[in-house]
Design a protein around this motif. Structure first.
Motif, mmCIF file in Angstrom:
data_model
loop_
_atom_site.group_PDB
_atom_site.id
_atom_site.type_symbol
_atom_site.label_atom_id
_atom_site.label_comp_id
_atom_site.label_asym_id
_atom_site.label_seq_id
_atom_site.Cartn_x
_atom_site.Cartn_y
_atom_site.Cartn_z
ATOM 1 N N ALA A 236 0.908 -1.180 -0.039
ATOM 2 C CA ALA A 236 -0.031 -0.119 0.057
ATOM 3 C C ALA A 236 0.895 1.205 0.119
ATOM 4 N N ILE A 237 1.968 1.255 1.041
ATOM 5 C CA ILE A 237 2.840 2.413 0.975
ATOM 6 C C ILE A 237 3.269 2.759 -0.661
ATOM 7 N N THR A 238 3.992 1.477 -1.149
ATOM 8 C CA THR A 238 4.504 1.653 -2.552
ATOM 9 C C THR A 238 3.718 2.487 -3.567
ATOM 10 N N TYR A 239 2.388 2.210 -3.347
ATOM 11 C CA TYR A 239 1.498 2.841 -4.470
ATOM 12 C C TYR A 239 0.936 4.218 -4.049
ATOM 13 N N CYS A 240 0.778 4.275 -2.567
ATOM 14 C CA CYS A 240 0.278 5.525 -2.170
ATOM 15 C C CYS A 240 1.283 6.618 -2.192
ATOM 16 N N THR A 241 2.482 6.532 -2.039
ATOM 17 C CA THR A 241 3.448 7.544 -1.776
ATOM 18 C C THR A 241 4.055 7.766 -3.167
ATOM 19 N N MET A 242 3.596 7.245 -4.466
ATOM 20 C CA MET A 242 3.893 7.743 -5.578
ATOM 21 C C MET A 242 3.636 9.103 -5.976
ATOM 22 N N SER A 243 4.244 9.844 -6.695
ATOM 23 C CA SER A 243 3.934 11.321 -6.830
ATOM 24 C C SER A 243 3.833 12.077 -5.494
ATOM 25 N N LYS A 244 4.450 11.691 -4.462
ATOM 26 C CA LYS A 244 4.408 12.657 -3.543
ATOM 27 C C LYS A 244 5.834 13.226 -3.250
ATOM 28 N N GLN A 245 5.777 14.815 -2.843
ATOM 29 C CA GLN A 245 6.950 15.202 -2.875
ATOM 30 C C GLN A 245 7.673 14.642 -1.603
ATOM 31 N N ASP A 246 7.082 14.295 -0.709
ATOM 32 C CA ASP A 246 7.889 13.795 0.608
ATOM 33 C C ASP A 246 7.431 12.155 0.845
ATOM 34 N N PRO A 247 7.754 11.302 0.086
ATOM 35 C CA PRO A 247 6.994 9.869 0.171
ATOM 36 C C PRO A 247 7.377 9.519 1.747
ATOM 37 N N LEU A 248 8.490 9.803 2.336
ATOM 38 C CA LEU A 248 8.569 9.036 3.624
ATOM 39 C C LEU A 248 7.552 9.667 4.497
ATOM 40 N N THR A 249 7.120 10.776 4.739
ATOM 41 C CA THR A 249 6.254 11.308 5.621
ATOM 42 C C THR A 249 4.858 10.865 5.267
ATOM 43 N N ALA A 250 4.619 10.710 3.977
ATOM 44 C CA ALA A 250 3.365 10.139 3.520
ATOM 45 C C ALA A 250 3.363 8.429 4.213
ATOM 46 N N ALA A 251 4.350 7.949 4.017
ATOM 47 C CA ALA A 251 4.534 6.451 4.459
ATOM 48 C C ALA A 251 4.192 6.484 5.787
ATOM 49 N N CYS A 252 4.947 7.398 6.742
ATOM 50 C CA CYS A 252 5.053 7.186 8.266
ATOM 51 C C CYS A 252 3.412 7.511 8.536
ATOM 52 N N ILE A 253 2.591 8.511 7.897
ATOM 53 C CA ILE A 253 1.041 8.630 8.239
ATOM 54 C C ILE A 253 0.430 7.335 8.030
ATOM 55 N N MET A 254 0.722 6.353 7.009
ATOM 56 C CA MET A 254 0.219 5.208 6.731
ATOM 57 C C MET A 254 0.800 4.252 7.821
ATOM 58 N N VAL A 255 1.956 4.503 8.094
ATOM 59 C CA VAL A 255 2.235 3.328 9.190
ATOM 60 C C VAL A 255 1.484 3.783 10.574
ATOM 61 N N GLU A 256 1.443 4.910 10.816
ATOM 62 C CA GLU A 256 0.594 5.194 12.352
ATOM 63 C C GLU A 256 -0.887 4.818 11.841
ATOM 64 N N GLY A 257 -1.475 4.926 10.815
ATOM 65 C CA GLY A 257 -2.920 4.311 10.694
ATOM 66 C C GLY A 257 -2.908 2.705 10.598
ATOM 67 N N TYR A 258 -1.892 2.093 10.138
ATOM 68 C CA TYR A 258 -1.964 0.729 10.366
ATOM 69 C C TYR A 258 -1.592 0.059 11.589
ATOM 70 N N HIS A 259 -0.707 0.842 12.478
ATOM 71 C CA HIS A 259 -0.319 0.500 13.630
ATOM 72 C C HIS A 259 -1.668 0.686 14.776
ATOM 73 N N SER A 260 -2.454 1.845 14.377
ATOM 74 C CA SER A 260 -3.718 1.927 15.067
ATOM 75 C C SER A 260 -4.581 0.687 15.186
ATOM 76 N N LYS A 261 -4.633 -0.117 14.232
ATOM 77 C CA LYS A 261 -5.418 -1.324 13.939
ATOM 78 C C LYS A 261 -4.784 -2.398 14.024
ATOM 79 N N PHE A 262 -3.655 -2.657 13.920
ATOM 80 C CA PHE A 262 -2.723 -3.824 13.904
ATOM 81 C C PHE A 262 -1.422 -3.528 14.542
#
Length: 1006
Positions: A236-262
């Motif tokens: 999911a991170i691979t696809y959702c961070t494409m075309s983002k200026q700061d992909p690592l920050t976008a990835a961290c937000i997704m990690v936070e969301g994932y961690h909240s459920k699992f």
């Protein structure tokens, strides 16, 4: 193979449904959207002939399991055929048998079609993946245990294809492949489960509700596989961070969301970055293979360019740093050795950095923060020499020999491009200081606080860098090493030690450098601790982005203890605390801007800086006419305030000079000046002058006009008395229609619109006369502000003034917002209409933030006001205010700001008109110079106001670093009235950002 008619026939035959058919994209399978006349929608999937039935059964079982978990996700329901079959075999006409399944359609849009991908949305996508991982922990199926080339865990297969890449592409894929190879022992120990395994941006669904975006579920279970559980998130991170200026920050937000459920485990975080990049390597490898096999298949190349772009960005990110960021996203201490370091240093004794070590009384902790009053606006300017002078002044005033610049302090002084990056929400600046500064004279000797090995001696001599720098390694144990950095040294220090040299605590290792050799900074040492060099060799970032603060302060702990200093913490009230106090103790109708209010601490020219150090391009604060905190204005006020500030009962030249300066800009008929404290007070006085002169009270005002917050001003402000909480016009106030040629009765194409609107004044005058009263006057803004930035149509003021004067009334031009060169072509906006008012009122811009207002009138009106009653204003015209007013007028002239308003305003208007051609939501662009309105509509024919879109746009622009505001009676006008130092480069930023937001889903017209 299958025509759309064939598909309709198959569906009718096997499912007894009459449907319309639309083909959908797919890599291997055939997919169709079906819709019945009754409205039900379905998706038909026809697997390729080589597909194993067991794999289809796996998908069916997986969806059924997910549905039974009651996760809240929407799951496609399998529809059985009329023969009660889950999977129907159908011939494809080419001698092959294919497998057909029918599912209910899940409403929503593919994430790929959603604009923008906000932080909230990315968090929800991460949470979706976490929900999937949690749900499948107790699910298994024999068919899931298979080789799947898309599985990041299986990346070793690309080794046979690495030779097909060349140049930089070969370097990148080889780098990430080798990184993945080193992770093999760790991967085998991770949690494994059946995974959905295809959370790409075309399979993730997003709700249609633009006011409350949700992620209801996913489609296409064709890549289901047994793998490392964490691969769900990595894909999911691979696809959702494409075309983002700061992909690592976008990835961290997704990690936070994932961690909240699992909740993620540390071992999984260690390999996550590698798995993300591995999936990208698989993607570009498959694209390369497919391009050779099917060069004309566009679908197979859909992710190739964005995948390469993302690989390039990830190549510049140190894997360890990504790991620390992921830990921070999960609420863990970012660096695993942080607490170990704190525990170790608390038990050590360190040698003094300076010899002799200054007494505590000789040390001054400096405030270089974004809100510092101590250093003043030297923090804003590019003159480091002035900053040095300010620091020396503070040290002298406090009898200090050494100044300490604080650790973890948000600062505004990092102004060069090397501190700026393009973030996902506009430009961001590194502003959090993650070292400690020791300000002392150039050539001051520095000594090693502890033993270590010199690992770098280098001159980082670019502007505002460290200059001469030494880095020392300290190996405490086999698994605990840290580094110390000494920056801004003298060039002579580069020969004092050598790389590989062992130094002992107390050894002389360097000297503090002067401004000309230390990276162009005031003489000081930048001392920093690093628990990991994260790939750096000769220097290391000394300031960090605010949103990464926890990671950097964990990676670079407070070095105070090593220098024998007490850690200093500067804590101000949070925005939430301020809001809470305001609600409890300030008037509740004291409003704030934006849905998420900003805590502003500093202004500079066309920028405002918030508590995080983020710079906002200010397009709306016309109070700061010549730029926020203009040094000359500040100096003028400071100098006079230090000598005298008293009232006008004493003689002083400043008020004379200010009056002369004002009058030099006015028509000769306007020759008398009254100096007051605000625009509201100016309009209040203007009304007194008019009513006294005419011995009348009845006043004509413009619909939605606004003239101030005093009782008298509210009485003539339709914007207030006709708005919420208002009680309507008093009997002696007569409202005439707003001369709006876009939305009003007379449109812009009508050449007589101005005189037609002015004719309504005569109607009101006739009413006043009929009732046996006289007319006092007419007050009108020279460009209507709260009415929606509306320029007065040609001929309006000339005709209106003629009607008023014929009735014996006085004409008041309210220039509180529009004066002092803002309209560009003229110094005063009324001059555009070839009229001379009887009274002119001035406010906001003339003091550049200082409370100052002016009334200018004719000698006759002034003489009639001299009727025996004293007019006295305690603060009006005091020496400080007068000095500031004169300086503002001087700056407008010396910096040619009126011409800038004309040139830049024309450039901005032209750019906005081009956006109007591009986006139907823009109904009108209007206004002279740098006083511009953008009116948003849902429909250009009906002119239905787009108020919610205007609010959305203003708040999104704020999120992207640009301050705008909504105005107008229908709350659908964006107003642009920035400081006059606003330049063409600023305009380009504004236009580009507007273009970005206008493309977003919410801004599309009905």
């Amino acid at each position: 193979m299958f025509s759309l008619i064939d598909i309709a026939d198959l569906v009718h035959k096997h499912y007894q449904l009459k449907v319309s058919v639309k083909a959908l994209p797919g890599e291997l399978d055939l997919n169709y959207y079906l819709k019945c006349e009754s409205g039900e929608a379905y998706i038909l999937k026809i697997a390729n002939s080589k597909e194993k039935v067991s794999n289809l059964e796996l998908q069916n079982a997986m969806m059924a399991h997910l549905d039974g978990k009651q996760t809240g996700l929407k799951v496609p329901h399998l529809i059985k055929s009329v023969d009660k079959l889950d999977i129907v075999e159908v011939p494809d006409g080419e001698g092959q048998v294919r497998f057909m399944r029918l599912f209910t359609w899940i409403a929503g849009r593919p994430l790929a079609n959603v604009n923008p991908h906000t932080e909230s949305l990315l968090f929800k996508v991460g949470a979706l993946c976490g929900t999937l991982s949690s749900a499948f922990q107790d699910f298994d199926h024999p068919a899931a245990h298979r080789f799947l080339k898309w599985n990041p865990e299986e990346t070793l297969w690309v080794n046979d294809h690495l030779h097909s890449f060349a140049g930089q592409q070969h370097e990148i894929v080889s780098y990430f492949y080798q990184m993945f190879e080193t992770q093999q022992p760790k991967l085998r120990k991770l949690r494994h489960s059946v995974t959905y395994h295809d959370a790409n941006d075309y399979n993730i669904l997003v709700s249609e509700d633009l006011d409350d975006l949700n992620v209801p579920g996913v489609i296409d279970f064709g890549d289901t596989n047994f793998a490392c559980t964490i691969t769900e998130l990595s894909i999911a991170i691979t696809y959702c961070t494409m075309s983002k200026q700061d992909p690592l920050t976008a990835a961290c937000i997704m990690v936070e969301g994932y961690h909240s459920k699992f909740p993620l485990q540390e071992e999984e975080l260690e390999v996550l970055f590698s798995l993300i990049c591995a999936r990208l390597v698989i993607s570009v490898t498959c694209a390369m293979i497919n391009l050779k096999a099917e060069p004309d298949n566009v679908y197979l190349q859909i992710s190739n360019k964005p995948a390469w772009d993302l690989l390039h960005k990830f190549r510049d990110i140190n894997p360890a740093f990504a790991y620390y960021r992921f830990r921070a996203a999960c609420g863990m201490i970012p660096h695993p050795n942080y607490e170990l370091f704190l525990n170790w240093v608390s038990k050590q004794n360190f040698a003094p950095l300076l010899d002799p070590l200054p007494q505590a009384s000789s040390i001054k902790y400096l405030d270089l923060s974004v809100g510092s009053l101590e250093i003043g606006n030297s923090c804003n300017i590019e003159s480091i020499e002035l900053l040095d002078q300010q620091i020396q002044r503070v040290l002298h005033q406090n009898n200090a020999s050494v100044g300490i610049g604080k650790y973890n302090e948000v600062r505004p002084i990092y102004t060069t491009d090397q501190y700026a990056e393009e973030g996902n929400d506009g430009p961001i600046w590194r502003a959090v200081h993650i070292g400690l500064d020791v300000f002392a004279p150039a050539n001051t000797k520095l000594y090693a606080p502890l033993d270590g090995e010199v690992v770098s001696v280098a001159n980082n001599d670019t502007e505002r860098n460290y200059g001469p720098t030494i880095i020392i390694k300290h190996e405490v144990s086999s698994d605990f090493t840290f580094y110390t950095l000494y920056g801004h040294l003298s060039k002579r220090s580069l020969t004092a030690v050598k790389e590989g040299q062992q130094v002992k605590a107390g050894d002389h290792i360097a000297n503090i450098g002067g401004i000309l050799e230390n990276g162009h900074w005031p003489p000081h040492l930048h001392f920093q601790v690093m628990l990991d060099m994260i790939g750096n060799t000769v220097d290391f970032p000394g300031v960090a982005h605010f949103h990464q603060r926890s990671t950097w302060t964990s990676l670079c702990p407070d070095p105070s203890v090593l220098l024998g200093l007490t850690p200093q913490v500067t804590v101000g009230k949070s925005a939430e605390e301020i809001i809470r106090f305001r609600k409890q103790h300030l008037g509740k109708n004291l409003s704030v801007s934006y849905s998420k209010p900003l805590k502003m601490l500093r202004g500079w020219r066309q920028y405002l800086l918030d508590e995080t150090g983020r710079r906002y391009l200010d397009t709306v604060n016309n109070v700061a006419h010549v730029g926020h905190e203009h040094p000359s204005v500040v100096r003028a006020g400071q100098q006079q305030m230090a000598v005298l500030n008293t009232n006008t009962r004493y003689l002083h030249e400043n008020i004379l000079r200010f009056a002369e300066d004002i009058l030099s800009t006015m028509p000769k008929e306007l020759s008398v000046v009254y100096v007051v404290n605000s625009g509201s007070e100016a309009n209040e006085l203007a009304l007194r002058l008019a009513r006294n002169h005419t011995n009348a009270k009845d006043t004509l005002v413009v619909e939605i006009g606004y003239h101030g917050n005093t009782s008298g001003c509210v009485e003539v402000s339709s914007y207030k008395f006709d708005g919420p909480g208002g009680k309507g016009a008093p009997p002696h106030i007569h409202v005439v229609p707003m001369p709006d040629t876009f939305r009003g009765a007379y449109k812009a194409e009508d050449q007589q619109a101005g005189t037609k609107y002015a004719a309504h004044l005569q109607e009101k005058i006739d009413k006043v006369k009929k009732e046996g009263r006289l007319l006092a006057g007419f007050i009108c803004e020279s460009v209507l502000s709260c009415g929606g930035q509306i320029p007065l149509p040609a001929g309006y003021l000339k005709a209106a003034y003629a009607h008023v004067r014929a009735a014996g009334g006085v004409c008041i031009a309210d220039e509180v917002q529009t004066g002092c060169g803002r309209v560009g072509t003229h110094f005063w906006a009324f001059e555009q209409h070839q009229v001379v008012p009887d009274i002119v009122t001035i406010g906001k811009p003339i003091g550049n933030g200082h409370p100052l207002g002016v009334v200018v009138t004719t000698q006759a009106i002034a003489d009639s006001f001299y009727n025996g009653m004293e007019y006295f204003n305690t603060f009006g015209g005091n020496p400080v205010s007068s000095a500031i007013g004169s300086e503002v007028l001087s700056i407008i002239k010396s910096e040619d700001l009126q011409q800038n308003a004309k040139t830049v305003g024309a450039y901005l208007s032209d750019g906005l008109l081009k956006l109007k051609d591009k986006y139907a939501v823009i109904g009108d662009v209007r206004g002279p110079g740098l006083f511009i309105g953008i009116e948003l509509v849902e429909n250009r024919e009906t002119l239905e106001p787009a108020a919610t879109k205007a609010s959305y746009l203003a708040n999104r622009m704020r999120e992207l670093g640009i301050l705008m505001s909504v105005d107008g009676p229908l709350y659908n006008v964006l107003k642009i009235k920035p400081p006059l130092v606003f330049g063409q480069g600023d305009t380009d930023v504004l236009l580009n950002t507007l273009d970005r937001v206008l493309r977003e889903d919410y801004m599309q017209v009905k």
